[in-house]
Design a protein around this motif. Structure first.
Motif, PDB file in Angstrom:
ATOM      1  N   TRP A  41       0.840  -1.196   0.000  1.00  0.00           N
ATOM      2  CA  TRP A  41       0.000   0.000   0.000  1.00  0.00           C
ATOM      3  C   TRP A  41       0.875   1.246   0.000  1.00  0.00           C
ATOM      4  CZ3 TRP A  41      -2.798   1.795   5.002  1.00  0.00           C
ATOM      5  CH2 TRP A  41      -3.738   2.793   4.716  1.00  0.00           C
ATOM      6  N   ARG A  42       0.557   2.212  -0.845  1.00  0.00           N
ATOM      7  CA  ARG A  42       1.348   3.443  -0.920  1.00  0.00           C
ATOM      8  C   ARG A  42       1.397   4.198   0.402  1.00  0.00           C
ATOM      9  NH1 ARG A  42      -0.759   6.475  -6.198  1.00  0.00           N
ATOM     10  NH2 ARG A  42      -1.954   7.374  -4.505  1.00  0.00           N
ATOM     11  N   ALA A  43       0.376   4.084   1.218  1.00  0.00           N
ATOM     12  CA  ALA A  43       0.336   4.795   2.497  1.00  0.00           C
ATOM     13  C   ALA A  43       1.031   4.027   3.620  1.00  0.00           C
ATOM     14  CB  ALA A  43      -1.111   5.091   2.896  1.00  0.00           C
ATOM     15  N   PHE A  44       1.437   2.784   3.381  1.00  0.00           N
ATOM     16  CA  PHE A  44       2.031   1.990   4.470  1.00  0.00           C
ATOM     17  C   PHE A  44       3.263   2.643   5.099  1.00  0.00           C
ATOM     18  CE2 PHE A  44       4.706  -1.363   6.262  1.00  0.00           C
ATOM     19  CZ  PHE A  44       3.840  -1.798   7.252  1.00  0.00           C
ATOM     20  N   PRO A  45       4.141   3.277   4.345  1.00  0.00           N
ATOM     21  CA  PRO A  45       5.300   3.908   4.980  1.00  0.00           C
ATOM     22  C   PRO A  45       4.941   5.026   5.967  1.00  0.00           C
ATOM     23  CG  PRO A  45       5.726   3.576   2.662  1.00  0.00           C
ATOM     24  CD  PRO A  45       4.267   3.277   2.890  1.00  0.00           C
ATOM     25  N   ARG A  46       3.691   5.474   5.981  1.00  0.00           N
ATOM     26  CA  ARG A  46       3.238   6.490   6.936  1.00  0.00           C
ATOM     27  C   ARG A  46       2.812   5.889   8.269  1.00  0.00           C
ATOM     28  NH1 ARG A  46      -0.774  10.001   3.071  1.00  0.00           N
ATOM     29  NH2 ARG A  46       0.776  10.545   1.496  1.00  0.00           N
ATOM     30  N   VAL A  47       2.605   4.586   8.299  1.00  0.00           N
ATOM     31  CA  VAL A  47       2.118   3.917   9.516  1.00  0.00           C
ATOM     32  C   VAL A  47       3.242   3.867  10.551  1.00  0.00           C
ATOM     33  CG1 VAL A  47       1.202   1.764  10.455  1.00  0.00           C
ATOM     34  CG2 VAL A  47       0.451   2.557   8.205  1.00  0.00           C
ATOM     35  N   ARG A  48       2.937   4.331  11.750  1.00  0.00           N
ATOM     36  CA  ARG A  48       3.904   4.323  12.852  1.00  0.00           C
ATOM     37  C   ARG A  48       3.649   3.171  13.812  1.00  0.00           C
ATOM     38  NH1 ARG A  48       5.471   7.027   9.460  1.00  0.00           N
ATOM     39  NH2 ARG A  48       6.094   9.187   9.487  1.00  0.00           N
ATOM     40  N   LYS A  49       2.370   2.815  13.968  1.00  0.00           N
ATOM     41  CA  LYS A  49       1.995   1.713  14.857  1.00  0.00           C
ATOM     42  C   LYS A  49       1.045   0.794  14.107  1.00  0.00           C
ATOM     43  CE  LYS A  49       2.711   4.331  19.026  1.00  0.00           C
ATOM     44  NZ  LYS A  49       2.213   4.749  20.320  1.00  0.00           N
ATOM     45  N   LEU A  50       1.391  -0.492  14.091  1.00  0.00           N
ATOM     46  CA  LEU A  50       0.611  -1.486  13.351  1.00  0.00           C
ATOM     47  C   LEU A  50       0.139  -2.552  14.322  1.00  0.00           C
ATOM     48  CD1 LEU A  50      -0.390  -2.556  10.611  1.00  0.00           C
ATOM     49  CD2 LEU A  50       1.833  -3.694  10.364  1.00  0.00           C
ATOM     50  N   MET A  51      -1.179  -2.672  14.447  1.00  0.00           N
ATOM     51  CA  MET A  51      -1.765  -3.622  15.383  1.00  0.00           C
ATOM     52  C   MET A  51      -2.429  -4.753  14.606  1.00  0.00           C
ATOM     53  SD  MET A  51      -3.249  -0.886  18.123  1.00  0.00           S
ATOM     54  CE  MET A  51      -3.079  -1.917  19.569  1.00  0.00           C
TER      55      MET A  51
END
Length: 125
Positions: A41-51
């Motif tokens: 996903w193009r937005a994945f590098p913006r994720v700081r916390k992944l649950m």
């Protein structure tokens, strides 16, 4: 929510790419296939916390996550209650992309004492 791998595809196909500091998909059956879609996903590098508690993630998913350059921004990773074992733990511990990780939760996974020791060596207690 009852999200699946197909739901992950719909999420990532959206033209809306907000700043996503935390993505909580816990207790959804996305499995390794859904995780792999999220990693692209193009937005994945913006994720700081992944649950991703209880999401049907196995060693294959952990290996894919560990190899993902987009994971470089992750500060928190919650992978408890999945099926991550020795190979997945080793990949996470050896990943050059998880250098900023501050919180890692892998409770209720089939981890050996050796795998736990390696993870603690890399990420601390």
């Amino acid at each position: 929510c009852e999200l699946t791998a197909e739901s992950a595809k719909a999420l990532t196909a959206s033209a809306f790419f907000p700043l996503v500091p935390m993505l909580d998909l816990a207790s959804n059956a996305i499995g390794n296939a859904g995780l792999e879609v999220l990693l692209e996903w193009r937005a994945f590098p913006r994720v700081r916390k992944l649950m991703l508690f209880n999401c049907g993630i196995s060693d294959a998913g952990a290996v894919a996550l560990a190899a993902c350059k987009g994971a470089r921004a992750l500060r928190g990773l919650w992978l408890g209650q999945n099926a991550i074992g020795e190979a997945g733990a080793r990949a996470l511990a050896d990943s050059p992309h998880l250098a900023k990780l501050e919180d890692l939760y892998l409770n209720a996974n089939p981890l050996t004492p050796a795998a736990l020791a390696r993870l603690r060596e890399r990420f601390g207690d």
